[in-house]
Design a protein around this motif. Structure first.
Motif, short mmCIF file in Angstrom:
data_model
loop_
_atom_site.label_atom_id
_atom_site.label_comp_id
_atom_site.label_asym_id
_atom_site.label_seq_id
_atom_site.Cartn_x
_atom_site.Cartn_y
_atom_site.Cartn_z
N HIS A 73 -34.83 34.03 52.82
CA HIS A 73 -35.40 33.79 51.65
C HIS A 73 -35.24 32.05 51.44
CE1 HIS A 73 -35.22 38.09 49.98
NE2 HIS A 73 -34.12 38.05 51.03
N ARG A 80 -26.38 29.78 43.01
CA ARG A 80 -25.64 30.84 42.14
C ARG A 80 -24.29 30.86 42.47
NH1 ARG A 80 -30.12 34.96 43.14
NH2 ARG A 80 -28.71 36.55 43.18
N TYR A 93 -22.61 42.82 41.86
CA TYR A 93 -23.89 42.30 41.97
C TYR A 93 -25.00 42.98 41.27
CZ TYR A 93 -28.26 40.80 44.55
OH TYR A 93 -29.47 40.29 44.77
N TYR A 143 -39.33 34.69 44.73
CA TYR A 143 -38.53 34.08 43.39
C TYR A 143 -39.49 33.20 42.59
CZ TYR A 143 -34.22 34.48 46.11
OH TYR A 143 -32.95 35.09 46.59
N HIS A 176 -40.19 41.75 44.60
CA HIS A 176 -38.71 41.67 44.39
C HIS A 176 -38.12 42.22 43.46
CE1 HIS A 176 -35.45 38.48 45.85
NE2 HIS A 176 -35.33 39.73 46.31
N PHE A 213 -38.75 45.19 47.77
CA PHE A 213 -37.21 45.50 47.33
C PHE A 213 -37.18 47.12 46.84
CE2 PHE A 213 -33.00 44.45 44.96
CZ PHE A 213 -32.39 44.99 45.90
N HIS A 241 -36.99 45.86 52.06
CA HIS A 241 -35.51 45.97 51.82
C HIS A 241 -35.43 47.35 51.40
CE1 HIS A 241 -36.25 41.63 51.18
NE2 HIS A 241 -34.79 41.33 51.02
N GLN A 244 -30.25 49.52 50.50
CA GLN A 244 -29.20 48.59 50.42
C GLN A 244 -28.04 48.96 49.52
OE1 GLN A 244 -30.07 44.62 48.69
NE2 GLN A 244 -28.02 44.00 49.29
N HIS A 264 -31.51 45.91 55.71
CA HIS A 264 -30.39 46.43 54.81
C HIS A 264 -29.62 47.62 55.51
CE1 HIS A 264 -29.60 43.31 51.97
NE2 HIS A 264 -30.90 43.25 51.78
N ASP A 315 -30.30 36.97 56.18
CA ASP A 315 -30.67 37.45 54.67
C ASP A 315 -30.39 36.23 53.85
OD1 ASP A 315 -31.64 38.73 52.24
OD2 ASP A 315 -29.84 39.83 52.13
N ASN A 317 -29.90 33.54 51.18
CA ASN A 317 -30.72 33.48 50.05
C ASN A 317 -29.44 32.94 48.92
OD1 ASN A 317 -29.35 35.83 48.04
ND2 ASN A 317 -29.91 36.89 50.04
N SER A 320 -27.03 36.97 47.48
CA SER A 320 -26.18 37.82 48.19
C SER A 320 -25.68 37.35 49.22
CB SER A 320 -26.99 39.23 48.06
OG SER A 320 -28.23 38.82 48.88
#
Ligand code: NIG
Ligand code: FE
Length: 404
Positions: A73, A80, A93, A143, A176, A213, A241, A244, A264, A315, A317, A320
């Motif tokens: 991503h 973050r 999470y 995003y 997403h 997702f 995705h 997960q 995932h 992955d 991003n 995560s």
């Protein structure tokens, strides 16, 4: 027409054979022309046509294909780091996401950024990523979550593709999560994805894949099926995705819908494994996400044993998986995913290339393919992944050019 010789071992990573078969050649050489490999084999067998070529000495290093990161991503606003600290202090999470953090906090920062700001940030990251030996990369939107903001991310990728020699494939990930303005009306958001976003993405030819997702906290299997069907009508190939945080039938859906990959899979069911193997869906393991979310790792062994080809990706991003270190992902796949170093290498080269649809031109060192390869100062691939070091390749060739 250069020839690279004095290669102690060349790992061609051809597709044939199974996960551990990376097809090594000792005392090898490679010849290429205009960025395309023309010949690969034992140095003692170099054909006469290449005898007058410019010779580059590999110095006894090993050579592997340029690495392929088939799940990132890359384009996002903000970071973050606050959530990193919160997770260490015990908040999960999902808890953070439900409290308005998580993906939605990156959505806010990405919406607030201009296309140019996003481009500058992604460009700097991409330069770093290439310097680690990645020569093909898949990049997702997801995003923006509005028509304009999704297109904004995908246009950043288009510009990067125009400016950089690296192979870039774009994926539309409008599904997403639900943006705040559609929190109470999920159906309306799905309609927006289907009726406005997908046609707009297709119209500008901005993506090859449609990703979703599929998760209890995001999109259900039925919702995803509808969106994938709409994407297919516009030529977007599904990838997911899946499974997960919970086992929600994502792998099974991937098989039904004809997805190129399901990524995932930490909670995949036995049925899901079997269906993916039958349908030839690539399984993508993303161990850096497990590392950072303190979630169980995917044990890749049952997938490989069932005949699923397993690719390895970062992955990358801001939430995560805030690391683009594909070598780290490979090492984690060995230690936690139970793949041998050879299997992990096949997963981060030709199988990853298949998961992003570039296997005809990248992912292995073979005649007719892009001359993308790395010189590594290690006696073997096994040693390279065993002795994990914060070190870049000795040399990187991308489309036949030595990168500075
Ligand atoms: O692949 N699972 C959903 N998407 C990302 C996380 C993105 C984020 O946390 O910003 C993933 O892990
Ligand atoms: Fe992801």
């Amino acid at each position: 027409m250069p020839v690279l010789n004095n290669i102690s071992t060349l790992y061609t990573c051809r597709d044939d054979g199974a996960q551990p078969d990376i097809h090594p050649i000792n005392d090898a050489a490679i010849a290429w022309n205009n960025g395309t490999v023309e010949w690969v084999g034992k140095a003692s067998d170099i054909p006469a046509t290449f005898k007058s070529a410019e010779v580059i000495d590999a110095g006894g290093n090993i050579v592997i294909p340029g690495l392929v990161d088939c799940h990132t991503h890359l384009c996002f606003g903000g970071w973050r780091a606050d959530e990193f600290e919160m997770r260490i202090q015990g908040r999960s999470y999902l808890e953070i996401a439900k409290a308005g953090g998580g993906i939605l906090s990156t959505v806010k920062a990405t919406r607030a950024a201009t296309e140019n700001e996003l481009y500058e940030k992604a460009k700097n990251l991409l330069e770093e990523i290439i310097s680690t030996g990645v020569t093909s990369i898949e990049c997702k939107s997801g995003y923006g979550l509005s028509v304009e903001d999704e297109l904004k991310q995908l246009r950043v990728y288009r510009k990067l593709r125009e400016e950089f020699p690296v192979h870039i494939v774009s994926t539309f990930l409008g599904a997403h999560t639900y943006p705040p303005e559609y929190k109470e009306d999920r159906k309306a958001y799905i309609n927006l994805v289907i009726n406005e976003m997908i046609p707009a993405v297709a119209e500008e030819n901005l993506a090859t894949y449609c990703d979703i997702f599929v998760e209890e906290s995001a999109f259900s299997v039925d919702e995803a099926r509808k969106i994938f069907e709409a994407g297919k009508e516009h030529g977007l190939i599904p990838k997911l995705h899946a499974d997960q945080l919970s086992s929600g039938g994502g792998a099974e859906l991937a098989a039904d819908i004809g997805a190129v990959s399901a990524d995932h899979l930490e909670q995949i069911s036995d049925e899901g494994i079997r269906k993916m193997a039958d349908a030839g869906v690539i399984g993508v393991t993303l161990p850096i996400a497990s590392l950072y979310t303190q979630q169980p790792y995917l044990n890749c062994r049952p997938l490989v044993d069932a005949g699923v080809e397993v690719a390895v990706a970062t992955d990358f991003n801001p939430g995560s998986a805030p690391s683009y270190d594909l070598r780290l992902a490979m090492m984690l796949t060995c230690n936690h995913g139970r793949l041998t170093p050879s299997e992990a290498l096949k997963g981060a080269t030709i199988y990853a290339a298949k998961a992003m649809g570039v296997e005809k031109s990248a992912g292995s060192i073979e005649p007719g393919k892009s001359a993308d390869f790395l010189l590594l100062n290690a006696p073997s691939v096994n040693f390279w992944l065993y002795h994990h070091q914060p070190k870049k390749p000795e040399k990187i060739f991308l489309k036949g050019q030595l990168l500075a």
